[in-house]
Design an enzyme around this catalytic site. Structure first.
Site, PDB file in Angstrom:
ATOM      1  CB  CYS A 114      -0.795  -0.004   1.231  1.00 18.24           C
ATOM      2  SG  CYS A 114      -1.969  -1.270   1.195  1.00 18.24           S
ATOM      3  CG  HIS A 275      -3.152   3.374   0.998  1.00 16.48           C
ATOM      4  ND1 HIS A 275      -3.676   2.874  -0.177  1.00 16.48           N
ATOM      5  CD2 HIS A 275      -3.483   2.244   2.073  1.00 16.48           C
ATOM      6  CE1 HIS A 275      -3.959   1.607   0.071  1.00 16.48           C
ATOM      7  NE2 HIS A 275      -3.838   1.344   1.450  1.00 16.48           N
ATOM      8  CG  ASN A 305      -6.646  -0.763  -0.130  1.00 16.29           C
ATOM      9  OD1 ASN A 305      -5.994  -0.651  -1.186  1.00 16.29           O
ATOM     10  ND2 ASN A 305      -6.585  -1.066   1.046  1.00 16.29           N
TER      11      ASN A 305
HETATM   12  N1  ACO Z   1     -19.386  -9.581   5.619  1.00 12.43           N
HETATM   13  C1  ACO Z   1     -20.286  -9.819   6.684  1.00 12.43           C
HETATM   14  N2  ACO Z   1     -19.513 -10.502   7.787  1.00 12.43           N
HETATM   15  C2  ACO Z   1     -18.176 -10.305   7.969  1.00 12.43           C
HETATM   16  C3  ACO Z   1     -17.367  -9.855   6.641  1.00 12.43           C
HETATM   17  C4  ACO Z   1     -18.086  -9.257   5.501  1.00 12.43           C
HETATM   18  N3  ACO Z   1     -17.336  -9.066   4.493  1.00 12.43           N
HETATM   19  N4  ACO Z   1     -16.104 -10.004   7.008  1.00 12.43           N
HETATM   20  C5  ACO Z   1     -16.113 -10.439   8.385  1.00 12.43           C
HETATM   21  N5  ACO Z   1     -17.284 -10.430   8.814  1.00 12.43           N
HETATM   22  C6  ACO Z   1     -17.742 -10.804  10.322  1.00 12.43           C
HETATM   23  C7  ACO Z   1     -16.813 -11.634  10.680  1.00 12.43           C
HETATM   24  O1  ACO Z   1     -16.903 -13.342  10.398  1.00 12.43           O
HETATM   25  C8  ACO Z   1     -17.179 -11.535  12.063  1.00 12.43           C
HETATM   26  O2  ACO Z   1     -18.388 -12.345  12.241  1.00 12.43           O
HETATM   27  P1  ACO Z   1     -18.428 -13.098  14.196  1.00 12.43           P
HETATM   28  O3  ACO Z   1     -18.734 -11.904  15.034  1.00 12.43           O
HETATM   29  O4  ACO Z   1     -19.744 -13.826  13.855  1.00 12.43           O
HETATM   30  O5  ACO Z   1     -17.149 -13.831  14.213  1.00 12.43           O
HETATM   31  C9  ACO Z   1     -17.692 -10.143  12.285  1.00 12.43           C
HETATM   32  O6  ACO Z   1     -17.933  -9.842  10.987  1.00 12.43           O
HETATM   33  C10 ACO Z   1     -16.440  -9.021  12.811  1.00 12.43           C
HETATM   34  O7  ACO Z   1     -15.390  -9.476  12.238  1.00 12.43           O
HETATM   35  P2  ACO Z   1     -13.978  -8.596  12.683  1.00 12.43           P
HETATM   36  O8  ACO Z   1     -12.975  -9.208  11.608  1.00 12.43           O
HETATM   37  O9  ACO Z   1     -14.038  -8.460  14.176  1.00 12.43           O
HETATM   38  O10 ACO Z   1     -14.355  -7.140  11.888  1.00 12.43           O
HETATM   39  P3  ACO Z   1     -13.964  -5.879  12.308  1.00 12.43           P
HETATM   40  O11 ACO Z   1     -15.078  -5.177  12.867  1.00 12.43           O
HETATM   41  O12 ACO Z   1     -12.586  -5.870  12.934  1.00 12.43           O
HETATM   42  O13 ACO Z   1     -13.909  -5.235  10.872  1.00 12.43           O
HETATM   43  C11 ACO Z   1     -12.400  -4.726   9.177  1.00 12.43           C
HETATM   44  C12 ACO Z   1     -12.921  -5.985  10.018  1.00 12.43           C
HETATM   45  C13 ACO Z   1     -13.250  -3.833   8.351  1.00 12.43           C
HETATM   46  C14 ACO Z   1     -11.222  -5.495   8.272  1.00 12.43           C
HETATM   47  C15 ACO Z   1     -11.659  -3.783  10.233  1.00 12.43           C
HETATM   48  O14 ACO Z   1     -10.910  -4.645  11.035  1.00 12.43           O
HETATM   49  C16 ACO Z   1     -10.843  -2.845   9.573  1.00 12.43           C
HETATM   50  O15 ACO Z   1     -11.337  -1.770   8.980  1.00 12.43           O
HETATM   51  N6  ACO Z   1      -9.324  -3.167   9.577  1.00 12.43           N
HETATM   52  C17 ACO Z   1      -8.515  -2.027   8.949  1.00 12.43           C
HETATM   53  C18 ACO Z   1      -7.963  -2.879   7.969  1.00 12.43           C
HETATM   54  C19 ACO Z   1      -7.820  -2.287   6.526  1.00 12.43           C
HETATM   55  O16 ACO Z   1      -8.619  -1.385   6.379  1.00 12.43           O
HETATM   56  N7  ACO Z   1      -7.281  -3.045   5.796  1.00 12.43           N
HETATM   57  C20 ACO Z   1      -7.097  -2.588   4.395  1.00 12.43           C
HETATM   58  C21 ACO Z   1      -6.200  -3.171   3.326  1.00 12.43           C
HETATM   59  S1  ACO Z   1      -4.516  -2.842   4.405  1.00 12.43           S
HETATM   60  C22 ACO Z   1      -4.027  -1.363   3.968  1.00 12.43           C
HETATM   61  O17 ACO Z   1      -4.363  -0.992   3.006  1.00 12.43           O
HETATM   62  C23 ACO Z   1      -3.366  -0.627   5.150  1.00 12.43           C
END
Ligand code: ACO
Length: 348
Positions: A114, A275, A305
Site C-alpha cells: 500500500c 492511501h 482499496n
Molecule cells: N461481510 C459480513 N460479515 C463479515 C465480513 C463481510 N465481508 N467479514 C467479516 N465478517 C464477520 C466476521 O466473520 C465476524 O463475525 P463473528 O462476529 O460472527 O465472528 C464479524 O464480521 C466481525 O469481524 P471482525 O474481523 O472482527 O470485523 P472488524 O469489525 O474488525 O472489521 C475490518 C473488519 C473492516 C477489516 C476492520 O478490522 C478494519 O477496518 N481494519 C482495517 C484493515 C484495513 O483497512 N485493511 C485495508 C487493507 S490494508 C491497508 O491498506 C493498509
C-alpha cells in the site's frame, strides 16, 4: 541540485463494476456490513483474461505521458509498484517497457504494497534531484481480483480490494519552492505476517513442520499446491484490527514528520491524499489532524482499496476535479503491509 515536479498524471480503472450487493452472489456478506466497516460501495475488477496489472498500467501511463507533453520514447526510467505482478518474476517494469515501446531504459520494481507508490515516488525523486534522469514514469497498479478468496471464508479480506492503475511522470523543475519538497519512508517488520500472502514464497509459510509432499519428492513442491487453494492458505491474510490500530498512529505521525521537516503546519495542507485503505481510517486521520472535509480526498467508495494504485488514482482524480491547483500544498501519505509507511509533501 534539481527539484522534481509531477509533469503529468493519469489513471485507469477496469470497466467491470461490482457493487457490494453483487458480492452477495459469492459469499455471505451485505452492503450494510461493508459500507459500515470500510465505506466501500463498489469496486472494479479487471477482465479475468487479457487485462493484467501491466495492461492497466499502460493505459494510465499513456495518459500521464501525454499530459506531461512527452512520449514513451523520451521516458528514461521506470519505477513500478505492485503486489500483484503479472509474473512472480520478472517484474512488471520490463513488461511495461516492452508494451510501451520504450528504449532500453532501467526498470525498477517496488514491493511495498500500500505504500509502494510513495516509496516509488521517493526513489524517482532522488534520481531527478541528482540529475541522473529527466523523465521518470512512476506507476502503481494492481490486479487483486485474480488472487482473492471470493467465498465466505475470505470475505473479511476480499470485499476490501479492487483493481486499477495510476501513473505520473516526474521531471526536474527549476521553479523555486515548487515540486516535491520531501519524502519520508519507514518500516517495522515486527508484524510482517499480520498482513501478508505467504505463497509463492521460500519461507515455507505456514509449513514450519511436515511440509507438503506434493509432488511427492524430497525437494521442491512448497511453492503452491492444489490443497492450499482448497484449505485457503494460498490466499492473503489480514489481522484487520492490528492494521487499523497501527495505521491510525503511523499516518498522522508521518504526515507530521513531513510538515515539520518543511517548517509547515497542518493548516498549511490544501489537500491530503491518504492511501485509500479504508474510509474509517481516513476519517480517523482527518479528525486527528483537524482537517476539514474539503482538504481530504477519498474515492474508496467507488474503487475499494487498490493498494499501490490507490494514491496515484486518488491524486489524479482530485486533480481532474479541480481540487488541486497551482501553488497548493499536497500531502500524500500511505500505510500498508510490512508494515511500511511513508509520506510526500508537494508544492503543486
Ligand atoms: N461481510 C459480513 N460479515 C463479515 C465480513 C463481510 N465481508 N467479514 C467479516 N465478517 C464477520 C466476521 O466473520 C465476524 O463475525 P463473528 O462476529 O460472527 O465472528 C464479524 O464480521 C466481525 O469481524 P471482525 O474481523 O472482527 O470485523 P472488524 O469489525 O474488525 O472489521 C475490518 C473488519 C473492516 C477489516 C476492520 O478490522 C478494519 O477496518 N481494519 C482495517 C484493515 C484495513 O483497512 N485493511 C485495508 C487493507 S490494508 C491497508 O491498506 C493498509
Amino acid at each position: 541540485m534539481f527539484q522534481s515536479k509531477i509533469a503529468g498524471l493519469g489513471y485507469y480503472v477496469p470497466k467491470n463494476v461490482y457493487t457490494n450487493n453483487d458480492l452477495t452472489r459469492f459469499m455471505e456478506t451485505s452492503d450494510e456490513w461493508i459500507q459500515e466497516r470500510t465505506g466501500i460501495k463498489e469496486r472494479r475488477y479487471a477482465d479475468r483474461i487479457g487485462e493484467t496489472t501491466t495492461t492497466m498500467a499502460v493505459e494510465a501511463a499513456k495518459i500521464a505521458i501525454e499530459r506531461a507533453n512527452t512520449t514513451a520514447e523520451e521516458i528514461d526510467f521506470v519505477v513500478f509498484a505492485t503486489l500483484s505482478p503479472d509474473y512472480y518474476f520478472p517484474g512488471c517494469g520490463v513488461l511495461l517497457q516492452r508494451e510501451m515501446g520504450m528504449k532500453e531504459i532501467g526498470a525498477l520494481d517496488i514491493r511495498n504494497q500500500c505504500s509502494g507508490f510513495v516509496y516509488a515516488l521517493s526513489v524517482a525523486d532522488q534520481f531527478i534531484k541528482t540529475g541522473m534522469y529527466k523523465n521518470i514514469l512512476v506507476v502503481g497498479s494492481e490486479k487483486h481480483s485474480f488472487a482473492l478468496d471470493f467465498s465466505t471464508r475470505g470475505r473479511a479480506v476480499s470485499v476490501i480490494f479492487g483493481d486499477g492503475a495510476g501513473a505520473i511522470v516526474l521531471q526536474p523543475t527549476t521553479e523555486a519552492g515548487k515540486g516535491i519538497l520531501s519524502t519520508h519512508l519507514h518500516s517495522d517488520g515486527a508484524d510482517a505476517e499480520k498482513l501478508a500472502m505467504y505463497y509463492p514464497g521460500a519461507s515455507g509459510g505456514i509449513w514450519t513442520e511436515n511440509p507438503p509432499t506434493w509432488p511427492n519428492q524430497e525437494l521442491g513442491g512448497m511453492l503452491m499446491t492444489p490443497e492450499m487453494l482448497e484449505d485457503g492458505t494460498a490466499f492473503p491474510v489480514m489481522d484487520g484490527q492490528a492494521v487499523f490500530k497501527k495505521a491510525v498512529v503511523k499516518f498522522p505521525e508521518v504526515i507530521g514528520e513531513a510538515l515539520s521537516k518543511n517548517d509547515l503546519k497542518t493548516e498549511d495542507i490544501d489537500m491530503l491524499i491518504p492511501h485509500q485503505a479504508n474510509l474509517r481510517i481516513s476519517q480517523f486521520i482527518q479528525k486527528t489532524l483537524g482537517l476539514s472535509d474539503d482538504k481530504v480526498f477519498n474515492n474508496i467508495q467507488k474503487y475499494g482499496n487498490t493498494t499501490a494504485a490507490s494514491v496515484p488514482i486518488a491524486l489524479c482524480e482530485a486533480w481532474e476535479q479541480g481540487k488541486i491547483k497551482d501553488g497548493d500544498l499536497v500531502c500524500l501519505a500511505a500505510f500498508g503491509a510490512g508494515f511500511t509507511w511513508g509520506s510526500a509533501l508537494i508544492r503543486w
